[in-house]
Design an enzyme around this catalytic site. Sequence first.
Site, PDB file in Angstrom:
ATOM      1  N   THR A 136      39.935  42.193  46.045  1.00 43.27           N
ATOM      2  CA  THR A 136      41.047  42.289  46.994  1.00 43.27           C
ATOM      3  C   THR A 136      41.051  43.650  47.679  1.00 43.27           C
ATOM      4  O   THR A 136      41.228  43.745  48.903  1.00 43.27           O
ATOM      5  CB  THR A 136      42.383  42.027  46.264  1.00 43.27           C
ATOM      6  OG1 THR A 136      42.338  40.695  45.721  1.00 43.27           O
ATOM      7  CG2 THR A 136      43.566  42.173  47.202  1.00 43.27           C
TER       8      THR A 136
ATOM      9  N   MET B 173      37.308  42.264  38.818  1.00 42.53           N
ATOM     10  CA  MET B 173      37.191  40.991  39.520  1.00 42.53           C
ATOM     11  C   MET B 173      38.181  40.942  40.681  1.00 42.53           C
ATOM     12  O   MET B 173      37.894  41.377  41.780  1.00 42.53           O
ATOM     13  CB  MET B 173      37.371  39.832  38.533  1.00 42.53           C
ATOM     14  CG  MET B 173      36.268  39.805  37.477  1.00 42.53           C
ATOM     15  SD  MET B 173      36.581  38.677  36.117  1.00 42.53           S
ATOM     16  CE  MET B 173      36.514  37.104  36.911  1.00 42.53           C
ATOM     17  N   CYS B 174      39.360  40.399  40.444  1.00 39.04           N
ATOM     18  CA  CYS B 174      40.304  40.135  41.529  1.00 39.04           C
ATOM     19  C   CYS B 174      40.883  41.403  42.155  1.00 39.04           C
ATOM     20  O   CYS B 174      41.072  41.462  43.371  1.00 39.04           O
ATOM     21  CB  CYS B 174      41.409  39.215  41.038  1.00 39.04           C
ATOM     22  SG  CYS B 174      40.752  37.629  40.445  1.00 39.04           S
ATOM     23  N   VAL B 175      41.160  42.424  41.357  1.00 38.44           N
ATOM     24  CA  VAL B 175      41.687  43.678  41.919  1.00 38.44           C
ATOM     25  C   VAL B 175      40.635  44.318  42.808  1.00 38.44           C
ATOM     26  O   VAL B 175      40.907  44.692  43.954  1.00 38.44           O
ATOM     27  CB  VAL B 175      42.156  44.638  40.805  1.00 38.44           C
ATOM     28  CG1 VAL B 175      42.444  46.026  41.358  1.00 38.44           C
ATOM     29  CG2 VAL B 175      43.390  44.071  40.108  1.00 38.44           C
TER      30      VAL B 175
ATOM     31  N   MET C  64      42.264  41.140  37.214  1.00 35.89           N
ATOM     32  CA  MET C  64      41.378  41.907  36.381  1.00 35.89           C
ATOM     33  C   MET C  64      40.745  42.999  37.253  1.00 35.89           C
ATOM     34  O   MET C  64      40.312  42.734  38.367  1.00 35.89           O
ATOM     35  CB  MET C  64      40.273  41.067  35.771  1.00 35.89           C
ATOM     36  CG  MET C  64      40.789  39.828  35.097  1.00 35.89           C
ATOM     37  SD  MET C  64      41.596  40.210  33.562  1.00 35.89           S
ATOM     38  CE  MET C  64      40.835  39.001  32.546  1.00 35.89           C
TER      39      MET C  64
END
Length: 194
Positions: A125, A120-122, A117
């Site tokens: 990271t 969030m994760c993108v 998402m």
Amino acid sequence: MRNRSIPVEALIVVDVQEASVTGDGALPEAARLVDRTADLIARARTGGAVVVHIQNDGPAGAGDAPHTPGWELHHPVRTGPTEAVIRKTHDDSFEGTSLGGLLTGAGVRSLAVCGLMSEMCVQATARTALALGYRVVLPYDAHATHDIPAEPGISEAVPAAVVSRVAAWPLSRDADVTTRAADVTFTAPAAAQG
């Protein structure tokens, strides 16, 4: 945002799993995301870049709980010296995983991050990759998320496209945020060329 050819040595494909791109739980822009990430993967392979598929292990009962149909990666993987799957349990794909070691071992200095998402994760990271000194490219049309529902008395609903744009905005100071995945080009890490 920039529109120019941006070469990178690795592609990090974050959480492009069946639960988020097919069926009732699919992102509003799932078709675009699948198309762009498939193209990036194909071009990264052709260019000799490292391809890392990140697979989220959701909690029991979640759409992406391990070993459920929704947990499966959407894109086929060609596991080998330059392509791998790394499982994670946190937003940040580096946290508690072998991602950093894999990239260092391959001699990667620059990478593109795509998937979901966005907020969030993108974003998590990409932030860690920047903190570790990688040159980071974030193709705007190759990450996506869900709409944020309205919260009475707080805000109206926020469309997914707006959420993705807001998630990318703070990264644009340090990362190359490009409008099109097509602007990303791939090359093998210098260590692999040598």
